[in-house]
Enzyme design. Structure first.
Site, PDB file in Angstrom:
ATOM      1  CG  LEU A   1      39.998  -5.861  40.656  1.00 41.30           C
ATOM      2  CD1 LEU A   1      40.494  -4.559  41.270  1.00 41.30           C
ATOM      3  CD2 LEU A   1      39.553  -6.822  41.762  1.00 41.30           C
TER       4      LEU A   1
ATOM      5  CB  ALA B   1      38.863   0.762  46.332  1.00 40.52           C
TER       6      ALA B   1
ATOM      7  N   GLY C   1      31.136   1.235  38.189  1.00 41.73           N
ATOM      8  CA  GLY C   1      31.360   2.640  37.820  1.00 41.73           C
ATOM      9  C   GLY C   1      32.728   3.034  38.339  1.00 41.73           C
TER      10      GLY C   1
ATOM     11  CB  CYS D   1      39.926   3.093  37.754  1.00 40.30           C
ATOM     12  SG  CYS D   1      41.000   4.312  38.498  1.00 40.30           S
TER      13      CYS D   1
HETATM   14  C1  UDX Z   1      38.928   0.505  41.661  1.00 37.86           C
HETATM   15  C2  UDX Z   1      39.944  -0.548  42.143  1.00 37.86           C
HETATM   16  O1  UDX Z   1      39.319  -1.373  43.141  1.00 37.86           O
HETATM   17  C3  UDX Z   1      41.179   0.130  42.715  1.00 37.86           C
HETATM   18  O2  UDX Z   1      42.150  -0.852  43.036  1.00 37.86           O
HETATM   19  C4  UDX Z   1      41.745   1.091  41.671  1.00 37.86           C
HETATM   20  O3  UDX Z   1      42.852   1.792  42.214  1.00 37.86           O
HETATM   21  C5  UDX Z   1      40.690   2.080  41.220  1.00 37.86           C
HETATM   22  O4  UDX Z   1      39.541   1.376  40.723  1.00 37.86           O
HETATM   23  P1  UDX Z   1      37.118   2.049  42.825  1.00 37.86           P
HETATM   24  O5  UDX Z   1      36.666   2.351  41.435  1.00 37.86           O
HETATM   25  O6  UDX Z   1      37.325   3.177  43.758  1.00 37.86           O
HETATM   26  O7  UDX Z   1      38.492   1.223  42.804  1.00 37.86           O
HETATM   27  O8  UDX Z   1      36.040   1.106  43.526  1.00 37.86           O
HETATM   28  P2  UDX Z   1      35.734  -0.466  43.589  1.00 37.86           P
HETATM   29  O9  UDX Z   1      35.448  -0.810  44.997  1.00 37.86           O
HETATM   30  O10 UDX Z   1      36.737  -1.270  42.908  1.00 37.86           O
HETATM   31  O11 UDX Z   1      34.339  -0.553  42.818  1.00 37.86           O
HETATM   32  C6  UDX Z   1      34.227  -0.254  41.443  1.00 37.86           C
HETATM   33  C7  UDX Z   1      32.821  -0.500  40.973  1.00 37.86           C
HETATM   34  O12 UDX Z   1      32.530  -1.895  40.973  1.00 37.86           O
HETATM   35  C8  UDX Z   1      31.736   0.128  41.838  1.00 37.86           C
HETATM   36  O13 UDX Z   1      30.759   0.694  40.986  1.00 37.86           O
HETATM   37  C9  UDX Z   1      31.180  -1.011  42.649  1.00 37.86           C
HETATM   38  O14 UDX Z   1      29.837  -0.824  43.040  1.00 37.86           O
HETATM   39  C10 UDX Z   1      31.318  -2.150  41.655  1.00 37.86           C
HETATM   40  N1  UDX Z   1      31.414  -3.465  42.316  1.00 37.86           N
HETATM   41  C11 UDX Z   1      32.473  -3.781  43.091  1.00 37.86           C
HETATM   42  C12 UDX Z   1      30.397  -4.401  42.096  1.00 37.86           C
HETATM   43  O15 UDX Z   1      29.419  -4.138  41.378  1.00 37.86           O
HETATM   44  N2  UDX Z   1      30.520  -5.623  42.691  1.00 37.86           N
HETATM   45  C13 UDX Z   1      31.567  -5.977  43.473  1.00 37.86           C
HETATM   46  O16 UDX Z   1      31.606  -7.123  43.958  1.00 37.86           O
HETATM   47  C14 UDX Z   1      32.581  -5.024  43.686  1.00 37.86           C
END
Ligand code: UDX
Ligand code: ADP
Length: 459
Positions: A230, A171, A276, A279
């Site tokens: 997720l 991430a 956002g 991925c």
């Molecule tokens: C994600 C996956 O976690 C990772 O395993 C994959 O390889 C790529 O996609 P990333 O997009 O970098 O990683 O960030 P992540 O921490 O998963 O957050 C994604 C989005 O979800 C962010 O916009 C974040 O603000 C949002 N989010 C995350 C929430 O709104 N609430 C949460 O509890 C967690």
């Protein structure tokens, strides 16, 4: 093929996945030479910059590894041909955005960059080469790569290719930590020796229990499924946040209570302005496209719902802002705190801030945008045509000047310790704070005189 002793790796694509993941391999495998190549010359120059602040990606911990390994066993270059030629193993880490036109537009991934990479590998690779898919890809992409590679093998029998899927689960913002201590490493393939060659690389720093091997298609689908699960959690908690606002329940209390069930777990239950990043949306769209392709329309619409709630969450935040500011925001200044899709990254791909800012601009607002890491030129690209009525701010204080409201969109640490008294003095009253990330102290802001709207809490 006997287990190959990998001495040289080439990674095609020096982006958010290729850069950090190769840096961590180089750091843990000093005997392997890792060459990261990209067609984008300016990106490669940034990776090679003497000033480590100029690396193209902001990622905590990355700078130290690059400083330690660069030009020792980690190299960044635009010389794609000779690095493919000399590689024992080639990682494909190029971009795979959603198609914007043609068949599958808006859903399927555009595999043009993957195909180009496969064609270059088929042309220039020599001897036995293990080709590893690192980018997130739709299921069955390995089939395309195999077809291209095996076609060239049939013309030149000194070449041989082994295709593996090794999706990356890092991430952004925690990439280095995720790469150093991953939950699991997934390797999909049909050739045991090729799988073991890649496994041996990871065994340099990861225990064998964490390395799982599957067939190619399970590996590709597991990545899509993980990201979709997720994202689904975030849409679930965001849907409940709206219900909290109208019923008097508190989203943080609900998330705590729900998450304490060990079957559900407490992670990834933070309500916010929507997910956002490069991925989540792309991968769900891929899943939806695949399901429709195979006639599984009910499954497709189930996953489509996760995206619909995400879009709706962003729209409804804008509607609430307009409503609270007496039904109009035309020519009102609004401070935007945070533009990246989450904290600790300069990445803005699919950031909820983009859609929210565009809608606020459409309503006539004048936006004063501040983000600790996102550059002005990036915001300009993201906001496109609506770019006239916004200003890039160099500080939180700047973004609050004469504003009627401040909207917090990213949970940067810097926003947790704001001198709100000073900010209040510089704003027009009634001064509003819209906190979509639960980082403000309600009682303190209230005592200063702010009006506050918090996501998932009744006003
Ligand atoms: C994600 C996956 O976690 C990772 O395993 C994959 O390889 C790529 O996609 P990333 O997009 O970098 O990683 O960030 P992540 O921490 O998963 O957050 C994604 C989005 O979800 C962010 O916009 C974040 O603000 C949002 N989010 C995350 C929430 O709104 N609430 C949460 O509890 C967690
Ligand atoms: P990701 O988040 O998946 O890493 P990025 O867009 O950050 O995606 O990085 C992908 C990189 O791949 C870009 O820097 C792009 O220039 C590079 N790239 C795309 N196609 C090729 C290719 N055929 N050869 C070399 N590099 C490529």
């Amino acid at each position: 093929m006997s287990i190959k002793n990998i001495k040289k790796i080439c990674c095609i694509g020096a982006g958010y996945v290729g850069g950090p993941s190769m840096a961590v391999i180089a750091d843990n495998c000093p005997k392997i030479q890792v060459n990261v190549v990209d067609i984008n010359e300016s990106r490669i120059n940034q990776w090679n910059s003497d000033n480590l602040k100029n690396l193209p990606i902001y990622e905590p911990g990355l700078k130290d590894i690059v400083e330690k390994c660069r030009n020792k066993n980690l190299f960044f270059s635009t010389d794609i041909v000779s690095n493919i030629r000399s590689a024992d193993m080639i990682f494909i880490s190029v971009n795979t955005p959603t198609k914007t036109k043609g068949i599958g537009a808006g859903q399927a991934s555009d595999l043009k960059w993957i195909e180009n990479s496969a064609r270059q590998i088929s042309k220039y690779a020599t001897g036995k080469t293990i080709v590893v898919e690192k980018s997130t890809l739709p299921v069955k992409t390995a089939e395309i790569i195999k077809k291209i590679l095996f076609d060239s093998k049939s013309k030149d029998n000194t070449k041989n290719f082994y295709v593996l899927s090794n999706p990356e689960f890092l991430a952004e913002g925690t990439a280095i930590n995720d790469l150093q201590t991953p939950d699991r490493i997934l390797i999909g393939g049909d050739n045991c020796d090729a799988i073991n060659s890649l496994k041996n690389i990871y065994l340099n720093w990861i225990c064998k229990e964490k390395i799982i091997t599957t067939n190619l298609w399970s590996s590709e689908l597991s990545k899509l499924a993980s990201n979709s699960f997720l994202a689904q959690r975030i849409s679930s908690i965001n849907s409940i946040s709206a219900l909290c606002e109208v019923t008097g329940a508190d989203i943080n209390e609900v998330a705590l209570a729900v998450g304490m069930d060990s079957r559900i777990g407490s992670k990834f239950l933070n309500a916010g302005p929507g997910f956002g990043g490069s991925c989540f949306k792309k991968d769900i769209l891929n899943l939806v496209y695949l399901c429709n392709y195979y006639g599984l329309h009910e499954v497709a619409s189930y996953w489509q719902g996760v995206i619909e709630i995400n879009d709706w969450q962003q729209n409804r935040i804008v509607r609430i802002i307009v409503e609270k500011l007496f039904g109009t925001i035309a020519d009102k200044k609004i401070g935007i705190l945070g533009f990246s899709f989450k904290a600790n990254t300069n990445d803005t791909r699919e950031s909820p801030a983009i859609e929210i800012c565009k809608e606020l601009l459409d309503e006539g607002a004048i936006l004063q945008i501040y983000d600790p890491k996102v550059e002005q030129v990036q915001i300009k690209t993201d906001l496109g045509k609506s770019s006239l009525k916004w200003k890039y701010c160099k500080s939180i204080f700047d973004s609050a000047q004469e504003a009627d409201a401040i909207v917090i969109l990213t949970e940067w640490d810097e926003f947790k310790n704001i001198d709100w008294r000073e900010i209040f003095q510089s704003m027009r009253t009634p001064a509003w704070i819209f906190d979509t990330r639960h980082i403000c102290d309600f009682n303190m802001l209230n005592s200063i005189g702010f009006n506050i709207w918090r996501l998932g809490k009744s006003s």
